[in-house]
Design an enzyme around this catalytic site. Structure first.
Site, mmCIF file in Angstrom:
data_model
loop_
_atom_site.group_PDB
_atom_site.id
_atom_site.type_symbol
_atom_site.label_atom_id
_atom_site.label_comp_id
_atom_site.label_asym_id
_atom_site.label_seq_id
_atom_site.Cartn_x
_atom_site.Cartn_y
_atom_site.Cartn_z
ATOM 1 N N GLU A 264 1.027 -1.144 -0.078
ATOM 2 C CA GLU A 264 -0.056 -0.031 0.062
ATOM 3 C C GLU A 264 0.845 1.206 -0.174
ATOM 4 O O GLU A 264 0.428 2.254 -0.663
ATOM 5 C CB GLU A 264 -0.966 0.044 1.343
ATOM 6 C CG GLU A 264 -2.203 -0.908 1.321
ATOM 7 C CD GLU A 264 -3.030 -0.480 0.033
ATOM 8 O OE1 GLU A 264 -3.379 0.423 -0.127
ATOM 9 O OE2 GLU A 264 -3.336 -1.698 -0.674
ATOM 10 N N CYS B 274 -12.359 2.910 -14.454
ATOM 11 C CA CYS B 274 -12.646 4.321 -14.265
ATOM 12 C C CYS B 274 -11.396 5.246 -14.208
ATOM 13 O O CYS B 274 -11.031 5.718 -13.056
ATOM 14 C CB CYS B 274 -13.501 4.330 -12.898
ATOM 15 S SG CYS B 274 -14.313 5.972 -12.724
ATOM 16 N N CYS C 207 -16.104 3.241 -19.748
ATOM 17 C CA CYS C 207 -17.449 3.381 -19.065
ATOM 18 C C CYS C 207 -18.303 2.141 -19.717
ATOM 19 O O CYS C 207 -19.083 1.656 -18.914
ATOM 20 C CB CYS C 207 -17.961 4.520 -19.517
ATOM 21 S SG CYS C 207 -17.149 5.916 -18.598
ATOM 22 N N CYS D 122 -18.247 -0.836 -17.463
ATOM 23 C CA CYS D 122 -18.351 -0.492 -16.027
ATOM 24 C C CYS D 122 -19.660 -1.166 -15.539
ATOM 25 O O CYS D 122 -20.603 -1.002 -16.165
ATOM 26 C CB CYS D 122 -18.130 0.818 -15.837
ATOM 27 S SG CYS D 122 -18.521 1.160 -13.971
ATOM 28 N N CYS E 288 -24.638 5.745 -13.123
ATOM 29 C CA CYS E 288 -23.528 6.732 -12.721
ATOM 30 C C CYS E 288 -23.922 8.069 -13.226
ATOM 31 O O CYS E 288 -24.184 8.074 -14.526
ATOM 32 C CB CYS E 288 -22.210 6.077 -13.610
ATOM 33 S SG CYS E 288 -20.882 7.491 -13.591
#
Length: 355
Positions: free
Chosen positions: A37, A191, A198, A201, A207
């Site tokens: 991370e 995204c 899109c 998605c 959205c």
């Protein structure tokens, strides 16, 4: 769309398309997730993978990281940039060892470690400990801002607070690790900032940005400001034994704790420094100027090559100033542009000698 339906769409997509075989997704534990991370902050997955593998081979657990000298940690980080991340990793590892050696498992104790904010702490505990915590890294901000039509720069406290509220409301109690990974994957692979996919998605039917044709406008960019430009001259000083003079940079600030070339604001300052230490400046040779860009300014730098014919006559007052053999370059923690400069110079010389 209810939170439950949102979660189900995300998890169904993850089951089919999510990334499940990245190095830090094997042998999952809080330490491995933590390292990944931190490395992934402002750095792409493809860049991180080889660094992560090398880092874990050398520092497989908290104890090995805490026991290592910071110079070695920085060496293994060299090239990833944002070196405060490596210094904070080292400090945090030592803090963990001082407190019993076990990685903490509450959001408050994880977030209290150096270099770990709320989102990173949530990601570590969600993925490694299956706890339910919201995250809000750059990828997740983008997904939520577009889906919910959140206008305004996320660095603004009101906008940031709203996005955190949305993220908390949508985070499930079950399959939190998969959901957290899925949200990050969505932002990284579908995204995306530019050219988002899109049409692929799973959220596009609800959205806001897709429906209102505002995908290119969201998330709202940071208000633009002129990035300043700083000038610097670097001295590449060599002695008759083909050793290079390097300086240890202060622990804080840009490239903190790394080895670097002596740096000056202008050529006059560089020449005075050389003269005060007893070697002639007539042999100096300037290389073409180059630019290195940080997050908050451009650095235009010019490397100046000079020879010190007798290092015994070169007065080195700073304890952090050391002569290094060219063969040691690869084993030092060096800023990326300086490491590249040294590699280029010695590759060129070797090619000339071999030609």
């Amino acid at each position: 769309m209810t939170p439950e339906i949102f979660q189900q769409h995300i998890l169904d997509w993850f089951d089919q398309h999510g990334r499940k075989d990245l190095p830090w997704q094997r042998d999952i534990n809080p330490y491995r997730v933590w390292i990944s991370e931190i490395m992934l902050q402002q750095t792409q997955v493809a860049t991180v993978i080889p660094y992560f593998n090398r880092f874990m081979a050398r520092f497989p657990n908290v104890a090995s990281l805490a026991d290592a000298p910071i110079d070695e940690v920085l060496q293994y980080w060299s090239g990833l940039g944002y070196y405060a991340r490596a210094r904070n990793l080292h400090r945090a590892a030592r803090t963990i060892i001082e407190n019993g050696g076990k990685f903490p498992t509450t959001i408050e104790t994880v977030q209290a470690l150096p270099g770990i904010g709320r989102s990173t702490a949530g990601a570590i505990l969600s993925i490694a400990c299956r706890q339910s915590h919201p995250i809000l890294d750059g990828n997740v901000k983008r997904v939520l801002a577009r889906f919910h039509g959140v206008h305004g720069w996320s660095g603004d406290s009101k906008i940031n607070k709203r996005l955190w509220e949305i993220s908390a409301r949508l985070t499930p109690l079950q399959r939190t690790a998969d959901y957290t990974q899925a949200m990050m994957d969505m932002g990284a692979t579908l995204c995306t900032r530019t050219k988002p996919k899109c049409e692929c998605c799973p959220l596009n039917s609800a959205c806001y940005a897709w429906r209102e044709d505002k995908v290119a406008e969201l998330p709202s960019p940071k208000p633009r400001k002129i990035i300043p430009v700083k000038q610097s001259f670097w001295l590449l000083l060599r002695n008759e034994n083909n050793q290079i003079l390097l300086e240890k940079r202060p622990p804080a600030g840009i490239w903190g704790g790394l080895w670097s070339l002596p740096e000056f604001e202008n050529l006059d300052e560089l020449r005075r420094w050389c003269q005060e230490r007893g070697f002639a400046t007539g042999s100096m040779r300037k290389l073409p100027g180059q630019r290195h860009t940080f997050s908050h300014y451009h650095l235009d730098y010019t490397a100046v090559i000079a020879n010190c014919e007798n290092r015994n006559n070169c007065v080195m007052e700073a304890s952090a100033t050391v002569w290094y053999k060219t063969s040691q370059i690869e084993s030092l923690g060096l800023p990326a542009p300086i490491k590249r400069l040294l590699q280029e110079q010695y590759i060129e010389e070797n090619d000339d000698e071999n030609g």
